[in-house]
Design a protein around this motif. Structure first.
Motif, PDB file in Angstrom:
ATOM      1  N   LEU A 156     166.282 -70.888 -39.603  1.00  0.00           N
ATOM      2  CA  LEU A 156     166.761 -69.984 -38.574  1.00  0.00           C
ATOM      3  C   LEU A 156     166.483 -70.592 -37.207  1.00  0.00           C
ATOM      4  N   THR A 157     167.499 -70.558 -36.351  1.00  0.00           N
ATOM      5  CA  THR A 157     167.335 -70.951 -34.956  1.00  0.00           C
ATOM      6  C   THR A 157     167.330 -69.680 -34.127  1.00  0.00           C
ATOM      7  N   PHE A 158     166.233 -69.432 -33.433  1.00  0.00           N
ATOM      8  CA  PHE A 158     166.072 -68.195 -32.682  1.00  0.00           C
ATOM      9  C   PHE A 158     166.401 -68.389 -31.218  1.00  0.00           C
ATOM     10  N   GLY A 159     166.922 -67.331 -30.600  1.00  0.00           N
ATOM     11  CA  GLY A 159     167.007 -67.284 -29.153  1.00  0.00           C
ATOM     12  C   GLY A 159     165.653 -66.885 -28.586  1.00  0.00           C
ATOM     13  N   LYS A 160     165.556 -66.884 -27.256  1.00  0.00           N
ATOM     14  CA  LYS A 160     164.285 -66.558 -26.610  1.00  0.00           C
ATOM     15  C   LYS A 160     163.994 -65.071 -26.604  1.00  0.00           C
ATOM     16  N   GLY A 161     164.997 -64.283 -26.892  1.00  0.00           N
ATOM     17  CA  GLY A 161     164.771 -62.853 -26.970  1.00  0.00           C
ATOM     18  C   GLY A 161     165.097 -62.126 -25.686  1.00  0.00           C
ATOM     19  N   THR A 162     165.334 -60.834 -25.826  1.00  0.00           N
ATOM     20  CA  THR A 162     165.489 -59.943 -24.681  1.00  0.00           C
ATOM     21  C   THR A 162     164.358 -58.935 -24.714  1.00  0.00           C
ATOM     22  N   HIS A 193     170.258 -67.541 -35.661  1.00  0.00           N
ATOM     23  CA  HIS A 193     171.373 -68.047 -36.454  1.00  0.00           C
ATOM     24  C   HIS A 193     170.845 -68.776 -37.681  1.00  0.00           C
ATOM     25  N   ASN A 194     171.504 -68.564 -38.787  1.00  0.00           N
ATOM     26  CA  ASN A 194     171.173 -69.286 -40.016  1.00  0.00           C
ATOM     27  C   ASN A 194     172.318 -70.226 -40.350  1.00  0.00           C
ATOM     28  N   SER A 195     172.020 -71.502 -40.373  1.00  0.00           N
ATOM     29  CA  SER A 195     173.065 -72.480 -40.653  1.00  0.00           C
ATOM     30  C   SER A 195     173.207 -72.765 -42.137  1.00  0.00           C
ATOM     31  N   GLY A 196     172.422 -72.057 -42.952  1.00  0.00           N
ATOM     32  CA  GLY A 196     172.520 -72.278 -44.385  1.00  0.00           C
ATOM     33  C   GLY A 196     171.911 -73.600 -44.772  1.00  0.00           C
ATOM     34  N   GLY A 197     172.354 -74.174 -45.819  1.00  0.00           N
ATOM     35  CA  GLY A 197     171.766 -75.422 -46.276  1.00  0.00           C
ATOM     36  C   GLY A 197     170.567 -75.155 -47.157  1.00  0.00           C
TER      37      GLY A 197
END
Lengths: 112, 116
Positions: free
Chosen positions: A100-106, A91-95
């Motif tokens: 970028l905040t990443f998930g752990k992945g699949t 996710h990119n919260s902009g600013g």
């Protein structure tokens, strides 16, 4: 704190199967959601989603975003062994710092 | 898309030593980002490097441990100082294509560090 949760954490399928990977997010300020494929070290960009309900498609891969329910899915049809990789949602919260905040992945494993 | 070269590709380091990772981009970019990916974990942003100013570090990362240089618009270095086994990770340099602010990052090949 922004959070991105992916499921399942791992998945094993046979060639030709269709898979759906899930990504849910809790964020304070949404700007975009991105999908990456990571085979060895470097993630490679797949899709960027900013609007709900609009499917992005590239070959056998497609993705869609639901901003009301705060999730996205990545579909892969007719899977091939070359699709084996870790798929990351971010996710990119902009600013000002474009963090970028990443998930752990699949981890997807496609067996012949 | 930008072509990003990182080196070293991998290294095995001794505890207490420091290692500098280099990142070269084939075009001028305003911001360069350094991420870390510990084994089995997601990518975590260490810091954002702007040319001509000090890097901006994320919570949990400090300049003394991860000093960053950004001498021009195509190059940056990240140093991992006084390494311990917990620093064993893949370190990734990334840039945002076009400066659109949408977060479409492109990544270098990464540097896999193993600290013994």
């Amino acid at each position: 704190e922004d959070k991105v949760v992916q499921s399942p954490l791992s998945l094993v399928v046979h060639e030709g199967d269709t898979v759906t990977l899930n990504c849910s997010y809790e964020v304070t300020n949404f700007r975009s959601l991105l999908w990456y494929k990571q085979e060895k070290k470097a993630p490679t960009f797949l899709f960027m989603l900013t609007s709900s309900g609009i499917e992005k498609k590239s070959g056998r891969l497609s993705s869609i975003l639901d901003k009301k329910e705060l999730f996205s899915i990545l579909n892969i049809t007719a899977t091939q062994t070359g699709d084996s990789a870790v798929y990351l949602c971010a996710h990119n919260s902009g600013g000002s710092n474009y963090k970028l905040t990443f998930g752990k992945g699949t981890l997807l494993t496609v067996n012949p | 898309s930008a072509v990003i070269s990182q080196k070293p590709s991998r290294d095995i380091c001794q505890r207490g030593t420091s290692l500098t990772i280099q990142c070269q981009v084939d075009s001028q970019v305003t911001m360069m980002f350094w991420y870390r990916q510990q084994p089995g974990q997601s990518l975590t942003l260490i810091a954002t490097a702007n040319q001509g100013s000090e890097a901006t570090y994320e919570s949990g990362f400090v300049i003394d441990k991860f000093p960053i240089s950004r001498p021009n618009l195509t190059f940056s270095t990240l140093t991992v100082s006084n390494m311990s086994p917990e620093d064993s990770s893949i370190y990734l340099c990334s840039v945002e294509e076009g400066g659109s602010g949408t977060g479409e990052l492109f990544f270098g090949e990464g540097s896999r560090l193993t600290v013994l």
